[in-house]
Design an enzyme around this catalytic site. Structure first.
Site, PDB file in Angstrom:
ATOM      1  N   HIS A 138       0.835  -1.197   0.000  1.00 30.94           N
ATOM      2  CA  HIS A 138       0.000   0.000   0.000  1.00 30.94           C
ATOM      3  C   HIS A 138       0.876   1.256   0.000  1.00 30.94           C
ATOM      4  O   HIS A 138       1.913   1.298   0.670  1.00 30.94           O
ATOM      5  CB  HIS A 138      -0.920   0.015   1.226  1.00 30.94           C
ATOM      6  CG  HIS A 138      -2.175  -0.777   1.020  1.00 30.94           C
ATOM      7  ND1 HIS A 138      -3.369  -0.204   0.696  1.00 30.94           N
ATOM      8  CD2 HIS A 138      -2.402  -2.112   1.073  1.00 30.94           C
ATOM      9  CE1 HIS A 138      -4.291  -1.140   0.569  1.00 30.94           C
ATOM     10  NE2 HIS A 138      -3.727  -2.311   0.792  1.00 30.94           N
ATOM     11  N   ALA A 181      -9.225   2.921   5.385  1.00 31.65           N
ATOM     12  CA  ALA A 181     -10.230   2.962   4.322  1.00 31.65           C
ATOM     13  C   ALA A 181     -10.744   4.387   4.218  1.00 31.65           C
ATOM     14  O   ALA A 181     -11.636   4.791   4.959  1.00 31.65           O
ATOM     15  CB  ALA A 181     -11.365   1.984   4.613  1.00 31.65           C
TER      16      ALA A 181
END
Length: 466
Positions: free
Chosen positions: A365, A420
């Protein structure tokens, strides 16, 4: 591939709007099973007498013999019960499940059905058990049922219900290409579609609970008021939910008895006392559903090859196609063709991996609002996600704050801060950043994994329904 054929999801938590005609809140569908003269009987070439659905609860078949009492119970349905029900129901749209050989032995009853405008669907060639029949034998009986039905009724059936079916029945019925709908299912309160290779078959499910057969089974109804109250409660629930279908199963030899027929009459009057009630044949319901909810095929994940599955879903977990590859090896089925189910499968693959492999997903990520974002080198998914929270439009001070937090977080935990962003605003992301950086590594590793799964959930919603 391990694949599970049953669909345990259906329409999920939010069934589609039925849009019944004239804004009706419920479709009430009365089925009259006409089986008398088509039941097991050595006169019909069967090995034994009938033993199912009569006043003789727990009856046993008599091999090689006629069962006079059983025969006379069925004869009551044709001789008396049918006519009582016909007088009661002749002005309502009724679907008859007609056993072809029974209809052939009932010319007067058939004429009365037709004069009332009732739909006459096929209930098979004979009222017998098919669980042990070969597909070839069952298909042959189905073809003969269609032929005889057409000969006797004058028109071919557009609906099919075997009842005492095999695992092959619905597929065989679909294979004929004959039927607008098949009713051999009890799986829903609304019609639904099943795909059989190139054919899409509409299913209009039936019922075994709101059914007078429970007068003839253990743990069933033993008085008319029990039947009425069960129908009333079923109606009230479905009416309050709105947009549902209520099927009611009737048999001439059961509900046609005087002590039970009155309960059916009371229920009809009760349902008619409500606004927005559509009494309809199953054919009318099927036609409405086909027009309002035509089937649309999709590229179902559970049917994809490993290569296509990985190519399509390999980026759901950032730069980690191995998650999709492992998920593809699980027991997938129709439940995994919607976003919640496929998300569960992907998460299972991720959770069962080693700590090192999961760490690899975390380190794949990018930093939030970091160098890759500035260089426009994020994946399309990450770019859209960061933009959704305004992370693509930071002030110099905000960018400096994110950079400092990123550096400190990675130095402490060994992987980038993951959240998120679609659940958050820029301000709440910063607040979470400052709060979570104080966690120990074990706690933060677990939280980062949860956030990765949440990101995957959002991404799947962009691919799949629900």
């Amino acid at each position: 591939m391990k694949r599970y054929p049953r669909d345990m999801s259906g329409y999920g938590p939010t069934p589609p709007e039925a849009h019944w005609p004239e804004g009706a809140k419920i479709a009430v569908q009365l089925v009259l099973n006409y089986e008398e003269g088509g039941e097991n009987n050595i006169l019909h070439g069967d090995a034994a007498s009938e033993a199912f659905l009569s006043e003789i609860v727990g009856a046993a078949a008599w091999p090689g013999q006629r069962h006079w009492n059983m025969e006379s119970i069925y004869e009551y349905g044709a001789r008396a019960g049918f006519w009582r029900l016909h007088r009661m129901l002749k002005d309502l749209p009724i679907t008859v499940y007609g056993v072809a050989t029974a209809l052939a032995r009932a010319p007067e009853q058939l004429a009365a059905m037709k004069s009332a405008g009732w739909e006459i669907a096929s209930h098979g060639l004979k009222w017998i058990e098919y669980k042990d029949a070969s597909p070839e034998d069952e298909a042959a009986d189905m073809a003969e049922a269609i032929r005889l039905h057409t000969e006797v009724v004058g028109t071919p059936p557009c609906g099919w219900y075997t009842g005492r079916c095999s695992e092959n029945t619905v597929r065989l019925a679909a294979d004929t290409g004959q039927f607008t709908y098949v009713a051999d299912s009890y799986a829903d309160d609304l019609p639904y579609w099943i795909e059989f290779e190139s054919r899409d078959q509409l299913i209009v499910p039936y019922t075994l609970d709101a059914n007078d057969m429970r007068f003839a089974t253990p743990q069933g109804f033993n008085a008319g008021d029990q039947f009425f109250n069960y129908l009333k409660d079923s109606f009230d629930t479905l009416y309050a939910e709105g947009g549902r279908m209520m099927s009611i199963g009737l048999h001439c030899r059961l509900i046609g008895r005087p002590g039970r027929a009155a309960a059916l009459q009371r229920f009809i009057e009760y349902a008619q006392s409500h606004a927005g009630v559509w009494f309809a044949t199953r054919a009318a319901i099927a036609d409405h559903w086909i027009q309002t909810h035509p089937h649309q095929r999709q590229n179902r994940p559970s049917r994809m090859s490993r290569e296509d599955f990985t190519a399509t879903y390999g980026g759901i977990f950032e730069h980690s196609p191995w998650v999709a590859e492992r998920a593809h090896r699980l027991e997938l089925g129709p439940m995994h063709d919607a976003a919640p189910g496929l998300h569960n499968a992907l998460c299972r693959a991720f959770r069962s991996a080693s700590t090192e492999m999961r760490l690899g997903v975390l380190t794949a990520h990018p930093d939030l609002a970091g160098k890759l974002a500035a260089a426009e080198r994020l994946t399309a998914e990450s770019t859209a996600e960061q933009a959704s929270a305004g992370l693509d439009a930071l002030t110099d001070d905000e960018r400096a704050r994110f950079t400092a937090l990123n550096d400190a977080y990675v130095e402490k935990h060994g992987f980038p801060f993951i959240i998120a962003v679609r659940d958050h605003t820029k301000a709440s992301i910063l607040a979470a950043f400052e709060r979570r950086i104080t966690n120990d590594r074990e706690t933060e590793f677990a939280e980062a994994c949860r956030q990765v799964e949440r990101i995957a959930e959002f991404r799947l919603r962009d691919f799949l329904p629900r």
